[in-house]
Design a protein around this motif. Structure first.
Motif, PDB file in Angstrom:
ATOM      1  N   ASP A 144     -12.486  40.681  -0.984  1.00 49.24           N
ATOM      2  CA  ASP A 144     -12.242  40.955   0.265  1.00 49.24           C
ATOM      3  C   ASP A 144     -11.995  42.495   0.322  1.00 49.24           C
ATOM      4  O   ASP A 144     -12.442  43.334   1.238  1.00 49.24           O
ATOM      5  CB  ASP A 144     -10.978  40.472   0.945  1.00 49.24           C
ATOM      6  N   LEU A 145     -11.464  43.071  -0.661  1.00 46.32           N
ATOM      7  CA  LEU A 145     -11.079  44.577  -0.955  1.00 46.32           C
ATOM      8  C   LEU A 145     -12.540  45.205  -1.006  1.00 46.32           C
ATOM      9  O   LEU A 145     -12.789  46.188  -0.357  1.00 46.32           O
ATOM     10  CB  LEU A 145     -10.247  44.696  -2.168  1.00 46.32           C
ATOM     11  N   PHE A 146     -13.284  44.721  -1.997  1.00 48.78           N
ATOM     12  CA  PHE A 146     -14.618  45.452  -2.009  1.00 48.78           C
ATOM     13  C   PHE A 146     -15.568  45.341  -0.861  1.00 48.78           C
ATOM     14  O   PHE A 146     -15.949  46.517  -0.647  1.00 48.78           O
ATOM     15  CB  PHE A 146     -15.402  44.788  -3.395  1.00 48.78           C
ATOM     16  N   GLY A 147     -15.393  44.182  -0.187  1.00 47.71           N
ATOM     17  CA  GLY A 147     -16.190  44.172   0.883  1.00 47.71           C
ATOM     18  C   GLY A 147     -15.697  45.208   2.292  1.00 47.71           C
ATOM     19  O   GLY A 147     -16.617  45.778   3.051  1.00 47.71           O
ATOM     20  N   GLU A 148     -14.584  45.171   2.333  1.00 46.85           N
ATOM     21  CA  GLU A 148     -14.036  46.116   3.198  1.00 46.85           C
ATOM     22  C   GLU A 148     -14.480  47.486   2.751  1.00 46.85           C
ATOM     23  O   GLU A 148     -14.867  48.439   3.637  1.00 46.85           O
ATOM     24  CB  GLU A 148     -12.351  46.184   3.440  1.00 46.85           C
ATOM     25  N   LEU A 149     -14.419  48.133   1.438  1.00 47.46           N
ATOM     26  CA  LEU A 149     -14.590  49.461   1.425  1.00 47.46           C
ATOM     27  C   LEU A 149     -16.062  49.517   1.431  1.00 47.46           C
ATOM     28  O   LEU A 149     -16.466  50.330   2.035  1.00 47.46           O
ATOM     29  CB  LEU A 149     -14.487  49.613  -0.261  1.00 47.46           C
ATOM     30  N   GLU A 150     -16.962  48.590   1.192  1.00 43.96           N
ATOM     31  CA  GLU A 150     -18.531  48.703   1.304  1.00 43.96           C
ATOM     32  C   GLU A 150     -18.646  48.935   2.839  1.00 43.96           C
ATOM     33  O   GLU A 150     -19.662  49.949   3.029  1.00 43.96           O
ATOM     34  CB  GLU A 150     -18.978  47.385   0.978  1.00 43.96           C
ATOM     35  N   ARG A 151     -18.061  48.347   3.590  1.00 44.74           N
ATOM     36  CA  ARG A 151     -18.415  48.604   5.164  1.00 44.74           C
ATOM     37  C   ARG A 151     -17.807  49.709   5.620  1.00 44.74           C
ATOM     38  O   ARG A 151     -18.545  50.568   6.358  1.00 44.74           O
ATOM     39  CB  ARG A 151     -17.583  47.330   5.828  1.00 44.74           C
ATOM     40  N   ALA A 152     -16.600  50.152   4.941  1.00 41.72           N
ATOM     41  CA  ALA A 152     -16.228  51.526   5.516  1.00 41.72           C
ATOM     42  C   ALA A 152     -17.153  52.670   4.845  1.00 41.72           C
ATOM     43  O   ALA A 152     -17.342  53.901   5.781  1.00 41.72           O
ATOM     44  CB  ALA A 152     -14.635  51.676   4.967  1.00 41.72           C
ATOM     45  N   PHE A 153     -17.549  52.574   3.618  1.00 43.66           N
ATOM     46  CA  PHE A 153     -18.548  53.511   3.152  1.00 43.66           C
ATOM     47  C   PHE A 153     -19.700  53.540   3.844  1.00 43.66           C
ATOM     48  O   PHE A 153     -20.493  54.568   4.119  1.00 43.66           O
ATOM     49  CB  PHE A 153     -18.551  53.578   1.812  1.00 43.66           C
ATOM     50  N   GLY A 154     -20.262  52.341   4.254  1.00 42.68           N
ATOM     51  CA  GLY A 154     -21.648  52.000   4.863  1.00 42.68           C
ATOM     52  C   GLY A 154     -21.666  52.730   6.274  1.00 42.68           C
ATOM     53  O   GLY A 154     -22.420  53.355   6.806  1.00 42.68           O
ATOM     54  N   GLU A 155     -20.467  52.730   7.010  1.00 39.29           N
ATOM     55  CA  GLU A 155     -20.445  53.135   8.368  1.00 39.29           C
ATOM     56  C   GLU A 155     -20.466  54.700   8.477  1.00 39.29           C
ATOM     57  O   GLU A 155     -20.971  55.251   9.295  1.00 39.29           O
ATOM     58  CB  GLU A 155     -18.837  52.851   8.964  1.00 39.29           C
ATOM     59  N   HIS A 156     -19.901  55.479   7.143  1.00 39.27           N
ATOM     60  CA  HIS A 156     -19.879  56.821   7.392  1.00 39.27           C
ATOM     61  C   HIS A 156     -20.446  57.484   5.842  1.00 39.27           C
ATOM     62  O   HIS A 156     -19.628  57.972   5.316  1.00 39.27           O
ATOM     63  CB  HIS A 156     -18.659  57.442   7.524  1.00 39.27           C
ATOM     64  N   PRO A 157     -21.697  57.065   5.552  1.00 39.35           N
ATOM     65  CA  PRO A 157     -22.213  57.344   4.141  1.00 39.35           C
ATOM     66  C   PRO A 157     -21.977  58.865   3.766  1.00 39.35           C
ATOM     67  O   PRO A 157     -22.016  58.986   2.737  1.00 39.35           O
ATOM     68  CB  PRO A 157     -23.643  56.912   4.114  1.00 39.35           C
ATOM     69  N   GLN A 158     -22.106  59.775   4.729  1.00 33.50           N
ATOM     70  CA  GLN A 158     -21.898  60.944   4.385  1.00 33.50           C
ATOM     71  C   GLN A 158     -20.502  61.680   4.190  1.00 33.50           C
ATOM     72  O   GLN A 158     -20.307  62.693   3.728  1.00 33.50           O
ATOM     73  CB  GLN A 158     -22.499  62.137   5.459  1.00 33.50           C
ATOM     74  N   ARG A 159     -19.419  60.847   4.749  1.00 36.53           N
ATOM     75  CA  ARG A 159     -18.222  61.252   4.887  1.00 36.53           C
ATOM     76  C   ARG A 159     -17.619  61.304   3.329  1.00 36.53           C
ATOM     77  O   ARG A 159     -17.618  60.398   2.488  1.00 36.53           O
ATOM     78  CB  ARG A 159     -17.243  60.489   5.501  1.00 36.53           C
ATOM     79  N   ARG A 160     -17.171  62.551   2.771  1.00 36.99           N
ATOM     80  CA  ARG A 160     -16.185  62.562   1.672  1.00 36.99           C
ATOM     81  C   ARG A 160     -15.072  62.106   1.466  1.00 36.99           C
ATOM     82  O   ARG A 160     -14.284  62.296   2.771  1.00 36.99           O
ATOM     83  CB  ARG A 160     -16.268  63.962   1.263  1.00 36.99           C
ATOM     84  N   LEU A 161     -14.588  61.501   0.666  1.00 36.14           N
ATOM     85  CA  LEU A 161     -13.431  60.690   0.647  1.00 36.14           C
ATOM     86  C   LEU A 161     -12.479  60.956  -0.493  1.00 36.14           C
ATOM     87  O   LEU A 161     -12.950  60.752  -1.705  1.00 36.14           O
ATOM     88  CB  LEU A 161     -13.047  59.336   0.852  1.00 36.14           C
ATOM     89  N   ARG A 162     -11.406  61.239  -0.546  1.00 33.55           N
ATOM     90  CA  ARG A 162     -10.362  61.153  -1.710  1.00 33.55           C
ATOM     91  C   ARG A 162      -9.500  59.829  -1.635  1.00 33.55           C
ATOM     92  O   ARG A 162      -8.731  59.849  -0.847  1.00 33.55           O
ATOM     93  CB  ARG A 162      -9.292  62.394  -1.874  1.00 33.55           C
ATOM     94  N   LEU A 163      -9.661  58.952  -2.595  1.00 30.96           N
ATOM     95  CA  LEU A 163      -8.820  57.873  -2.480  1.00 30.96           C
ATOM     96  C   LEU A 163      -7.760  57.929  -3.777  1.00 30.96           C
ATOM     97  O   LEU A 163      -8.170  58.384  -4.639  1.00 30.96           O
ATOM     98  CB  LEU A 163      -9.804  56.574  -2.954  1.00 30.96           C
ATOM     99  N   GLY A 164      -7.079  56.845  -3.648  1.00 32.52           N
ATOM    100  CA  GLY A 164      -5.803  56.630  -4.818  1.00 32.52           C
ATOM    101  C   GLY A 164      -5.319  55.351  -4.423  1.00 32.52           C
ATOM    102  O   GLY A 164      -5.193  54.818  -3.451  1.00 32.52           O
ATOM    103  N   THR A 165      -4.782  55.059  -5.746  1.00 30.38           N
ATOM    104  CA  THR A 165      -4.218  53.703  -5.723  1.00 30.38           C
ATOM    105  C   THR A 165      -2.685  53.851  -5.883  1.00 30.38           C
ATOM    106  O   THR A 165      -1.999  52.640  -5.899  1.00 30.38           O
ATOM    107  CB  THR A 165      -4.680  52.854  -6.651  1.00 30.38           C
ATOM    108  N   GLY A 166      -2.229  54.837  -6.143  1.00 30.35           N
ATOM    109  CA  GLY A 166      -0.782  55.243  -6.760  1.00 30.35           C
ATOM    110  C   GLY A 166       0.318  55.255  -5.872  1.00 30.35           C
ATOM    111  O   GLY A 166       1.025  56.213  -5.873  1.00 30.35           O
ATOM    112  N   GLU A 167      -0.115  54.764  -4.687  1.00 31.57           N
ATOM    113  CA  GLU A 167       0.920  55.020  -3.505  1.00 31.57           C
ATOM    114  C   GLU A 167       2.124  54.043  -3.531  1.00 31.57           C
ATOM    115  O   GLU A 167       3.349  54.253  -3.384  1.00 31.57           O
ATOM    116  CB  GLU A 167       0.493  55.148  -2.152  1.00 31.57           C
TER     117      GLU A 167
END
Ligand code: SF4
Length: 397
Positions: A144-167
């Protein structure tokens, strides 16, 4: 004189030793690092029992009792302390904006939410007050996590993102059991518009061989004065171990991040933080560091009583605090500025750049760094540029 390859082999051997600390109550099970030996039992939501994540974790802790849980019913002993690892079916959003804080400058990174709580026991840890309980939770429905990320990145393929898991957890403390970061690094290798920061107080480099683009993964370690690490960050790797790991990453083509957060108003803080900066300069060259954050101790009011109860020898909590514009307790501004300016000055004198302040006002930025986020083009943009370099020409946020 060792040839580069020989030196690399010695480094690798050292790391194999550091990662595979010998502990195997049943010798057929993989070794667990010290901070995971307090685990007492495992809970699993019935709906994630057959996921790859659950199977992997159970293979690593097969000696512990496992309880299948009905996720609609709160399991008994839910308030039990940190000995429980709960493999959970998470139904919320996995990709989130950092909660940040109102009124102060936020660095604008996105959280990939992989679980909650942490097996370490830092006295100042905000999670003690942030969550209702201290059960270690891992979202085992990774698909489910990978599916959500895939959709988010697919919607805006040019958008640069800084992601982190340490919050909401440490990025790597559970890695020997879950391999979550390793999976995430492998998954994100298909998305070069994204950069993932792995922020930790332990050493685990098992994700490294999955990084097809080292410039898209930022291994990050928290830094503090040596006596704060030793006395207030129970279960964590020493500063030397963190910096050895950082150097190994840098030599392998990654750029690293360092976080002085929280800077603590402790005895001998000037010498302590100066020593830490000296150590950083011994291990890393400035160009190997993407950015360095500085943040003063700040907390929700309810954290104070938790620290007093859980960590009675942590005297820094009796320093003078005021209530900031965001409702959090903060050190009085003059001491805050003095501490942050001292660390910033030491770092700059050693040649380090890419410094920024966490959750501070323009006035404090000016006093500490002699600039403001606006002069840098906005903090989020500045950090994007530090990460993506010349490729970062147009932000489509
Ligand atoms: S490592 Fe981070 S998340 Fe874990 S206890 Fe320490 S402050 Fe909290």
């Amino acid at each position: 004189m060792l040839r580069p390859n020989e030196q690399k082999n010695i480094d690798i051997l050292r790391y194999i030793k550091m990662h595979n600390q010998v502990y195997a109550p049943n010798s057929s099970l993989p070794a667990l690092p010290e901070h995971l030996r307090k685990l007492e039992r495992i809970w699993v939501d019935k709906s994630v029992l057959h996921t790859a994540m659950t199977q992997r974790v159970l293979a690593g802790v097969g000696h512990l009792p496992v309880e299948i849980v009905d996720q609609e019913q709160r399991p008994k002993d839910y308030d039990h302390e940190l000995g429980i690892l709960y493999l959970k079916h998470y139904k919320g959003r996995f990709l989130r904006s950092c909660p940040g804080t109102s009124h102060y400058h936020c660095c604008g990174y996105r959280i990939v939410h992989i679980g909650e709580n942490c097996p370490l026991s830092c006295s100042y840890c905000i999670l003690q007050a942030y969550f209702q309980d201290r059960v270690l939770k891992v979202w085992a429905n990774q698909e489910d996590l990978f599916g959500e990320l895939e959709r988010a990145f697919g919607e805006h393929p040019q958008r640069r993102l800084r992601l982190g898991t340490g919050e909401f957890t440490d990025s790597l403390t559970l890695e020997p059991l879950t391999g979550y970061s390793r999976d995430l690094v492998a998954f994100l290798s298909d998305y070069p518009q994204v950069c993932l920061e792995l922020k930790s107080k332990v050493v685990n480099l098992s994700w490294m061989d999955q990084a097809r683009r080292p410039d898209r993964v930022l291994p990050a370690w928290s830094m503090n004065a040596p006596h704060i690490q030793a006395g207030e960050e129970r279960g964590s790797a020493t500063l030397e171990e963190r910096l050895q790991a950082a150097r190994y990453c840098a030599r392998s083509g990654f750029r690293v991040c360092l976080h002085f957060d929280p800077v603590i108003p402790c005895n001998d803080w000037e010498q302590g933080y100066a020593r830490t900066v000296e150590m950083i300069a011994d291990y890393l060259r400035p160009e190997q560091v993407a950015y360095i954050s500085l943040g003063s101790l700040r907390f929700m009011p309810e954290l104070k009583s938790r620290i007093m109860t859980n960590h009675p020898s942590s005297n820094y909590i009796y320093a003078e605090f005021i209530t900031g514009l965001d409702g959090k307790q903060r050190l009085l501004r003059p001491l805050r500025v003095r501490q942050l300016r001292h660390v910033a000055h030491m770092l700059r004198r050693a040649g380090f750049e890419g410094l920024y302040l966490c959750m501070e006002s323009d006035e404090v930025w000016q006093d500490v760094l002699e600039c403001t986020p606006r002069k840098l083009g906005g903090l989020a943009r500045y950090l994007m540029a530090r990460v993506f370099g010349a490729e970062f020409s147009a932000v489509t946020e």
